[in-house]
Design an enzyme around this catalytic site. Structure first.
Site, PDB file in Angstrom:
ATOM      1  CB  SER A 499      -8.485 -16.871 -10.078  1.00  0.00           C
ATOM      2  OG  SER A 499      -8.355 -19.165 -10.566  1.00  0.00           O
ATOM      3  CG  HIS A 500      -8.671 -16.711 -16.889  1.00  0.00           C
ATOM      4  ND1 HIS A 500      -8.084 -17.686 -17.529  1.00  0.00           N
ATOM      5  CD2 HIS A 500      -9.639 -16.393 -18.074  1.00  0.00           C
ATOM      6  CE1 HIS A 500      -8.421 -17.748 -18.929  1.00  0.00           C
ATOM      7  NE2 HIS A 500      -8.941 -17.435 -19.136  1.00  0.00           N
TER       8      HIS A 500
END
Length: 543
Positions: A499-500
């Site tokens: 994920s970011h």
């Protein structure tokens, strides 16, 4: 809710939908309440764009079907209606053909399709715009949204396949049980998000070099910054540099996926608030980035020395080089599609809203964002009028939706869903383990850090984060990266190691535990916590 027409019926999640399928809220990318107009563009684009993209990439998933409930986006993932193993083989073959050219594919689409359309939107909002011209371009934008999200998934899907192949071979050759450690070898790769942060730090250094400019941000109230800077020659020179920065990097909004939120271009106070923190810190972006590159190179050579010689090692080296070349793809595609598309669209749509206010179709410019797409087209065509009371009710509903705690899913999860490695790497599927002193998530960036918690609900609360705090939030998107050089560690409710938040934390070398599901519920401002980004455990409470 008023009576829905055919377009809106396709948009909203019905009770029958909830009974017949499994619908999961995407808390990683679309955790916030969406306005009716944005949902009208985004959800059909995802539904139809993914179907086209997944056919191109030969995905064993048919599409992502997207619908709307309580202001939130829910996603169903129907499988490809054919032989799964055959389709998976076709997908792997396609993905492998893209491994060497993933970055080139993205930037070809940027140059040939994305930027030309954004320029078209810019030209339209700067010139005189008739209702008929506005109607045609509103419709073109709706079609382009579908095309952009088709490109989005055609671009990013092969990267997921490369990650899985690299991870699998790394585990086999090193014998490490946790093969996700391979992602520590992919830091120190420049991308558009890091490039934005670098330019912000350059602006901060330029401010620090001119004390009278820096003093404005340090001593004056934030609402007066722009006015005060414009009063002096030095301040005007800095504002000219700020304008150049915004023209290149200012197409960000608070949530990335929304039309309602002002862009940095419209409100430079967002950037100035960040700079007010940066000028108080002694930090070298270039120095830290160079150090990260060297550390990555050291870890890679050390890893290679542990691997047995042979054909598999040579394959790993090739996969790794392709991954290194394309690793910026995740943040780059977000810059040009996830962020820039809604930002450019918003600026154009504001002009459409002004036009409808001038012609007394709407009362306020931003009323436009509370229309559905089909209603906007009809308003521009002169065949429909939306009463002010309807807009007011939708605004109230949107504010209520922002505060609602909505179900994470509807229906029964399909068997084995949590075991899908790509889903778990991006979205995080682990159930939390909570005791009176600890909870866990995914250890996405190695290291241990003890610090004071700041729970941040959104960018409007960035200013409360100070040097060395532990950032606790539901999820992060690129606008949040301005905090990563300030905080000592990160904990999120949502997301997996790709994920970011996990990816950017590795770039900044700060410990991170993501996908805890419970962090924002358990922790509060001022709590002292220890974040173990290696094991994925957060220790809190009595120590």
């Amino acid at each position: 809710m008023t009576q829905l027409d055919e377009f809106q019926n396709q948009l909203y999640l019905s009770e029958e939908d909830k009974k017949q399928g499994f619908w999961m809220q995407d808390e990683v990318h679309l955790a916030h309440a969406l306005s009716p107009l944005y949902a009208s563009y985004m959800l059909p684009a995802m539904t139809h764009g993914t179907k086209k993209a997944f056919e191109t990439v030969k995905s064993p998933v048919l599409q992502f079907k997207m619908k709307y409930s309580d202001g939130r986006a829910y996603q169903a993932t129907p499988p490809y209606p054919g032989n799964f193993e055959e389709r998976l083989g076709e997908h792997q073959k396609f993905a492998q053909s893209r491994f060497p050219v993933m970055k080139k594919v993205l930037f070809d689409y940027v140059d040939q399709e994305l930027l030309p359309f954004y320029n078209q939107l810019d030209d339209a909002r700067r010139g005189p715009l008739s209702r008929e011209q506005a109607r045609q371009l509103v419709q073109q934008l709706h079609a382009f949204y579908e095309r952009a999200w088709e490109l989005h998934f055609e671009i990013v899907t092969p990267r997921s396949a490369l990650c899985m192949a690299l991870e699998s071979l790394y585990g086999e050759l090193t014998g490490e049980e946790n093969a996700t450690a391979v992602y520590e070898l992919l830091t120190g790769v420049m991308n558009k998000t890091l490039e934005t942060d670098r330019e912000l730090w350059n602006l901060a250094e330029q401010m620090k070099a001119v004390p009278e400019v820096a003093a404005v941000l340090l001593k004056e109230p934030s609402g007066e910054w722009l006015a005060k800077l414009s009063e002096t020659e030095a301040g005007q020179a800095f504002l000219a540099k700020l304008e150049l920065f915004l023209e290149a990097y200012g197409y960000r909004t608070q949530n990335s996926h929304e039309f309602l939120d002002p862009t940095w271009v419209e409100n430079p106070e967002h950037v100035l608030t960040t700079l007010s923190e940066y000028i108080q810190k002694n930090y070298s972006f270039e120095g830290e980035f160079t150090k990260g590159v060297r550390e990555r190179e050291r870890k890679y050579e050390q890893t290679l020395s542990r691997m047995p010689e042979g054909e598999k090692k040579a394959v790993f080296v090739q996969l790794y080089q392709w991954a290194l070349d394309s690793w910026g793809l995740d943040e780059d595609h977000h810059f040009y599609i996830d962020a820039m598309l809604p930002a450019k669209s918003r600026l154009f749509l504001l002009e459409v809203g002004k036009l409808l206010v001038q012609e007394q179709v709407l009362t306020e410019t931003d009323d436009l964002f509370y229309l559905h797409y089909d209603e906007l087209v009809k308003c521009l065509a002169g065949t429909q009028k939306i009463e002010a009371e309807v807009i007011a009710e939708r605004k109230r509903t949107h504010e209520e939706n922002k505060q609602k705690k909505v179900p994470p899913f509807y229906g029964e999860p399909p068997a084995g869903m949590g075991e899908d490695p790509i889903i778990s790497r991006i979205f995080g599927t682990k159930q939390p383990e909570v005791s009176h002193e600890t909870f866990n998530g995914y250890g996405s960036s190695q290291g241990i850090y003890t610090g004071v918690v700041k729970v941040v609900k959104g960018p409007e609360e960035f200013s409360k984060v100070k040097q060395g705090d532990v950032l606790v939030c539901r999820t992060t998107t690129p606008p949040w990266t301005v905090l990563f050089s300030i905080v000592g560690a990160v904990i999120t409710d949502a997301g997996g190691i790709l994920s970011h938040a996990g990816t950017v934390a590795r770039e900044y070398g700060i410990p991170a535990v993501v996908g805890s599901r419970v962090a924002t519920s358990i922790l509060k401002d001022g709590d002292l916590v220890t974040v173990d980004g290696t094991s994925g455990v957060v220790t809190f409470g009595k120590r």
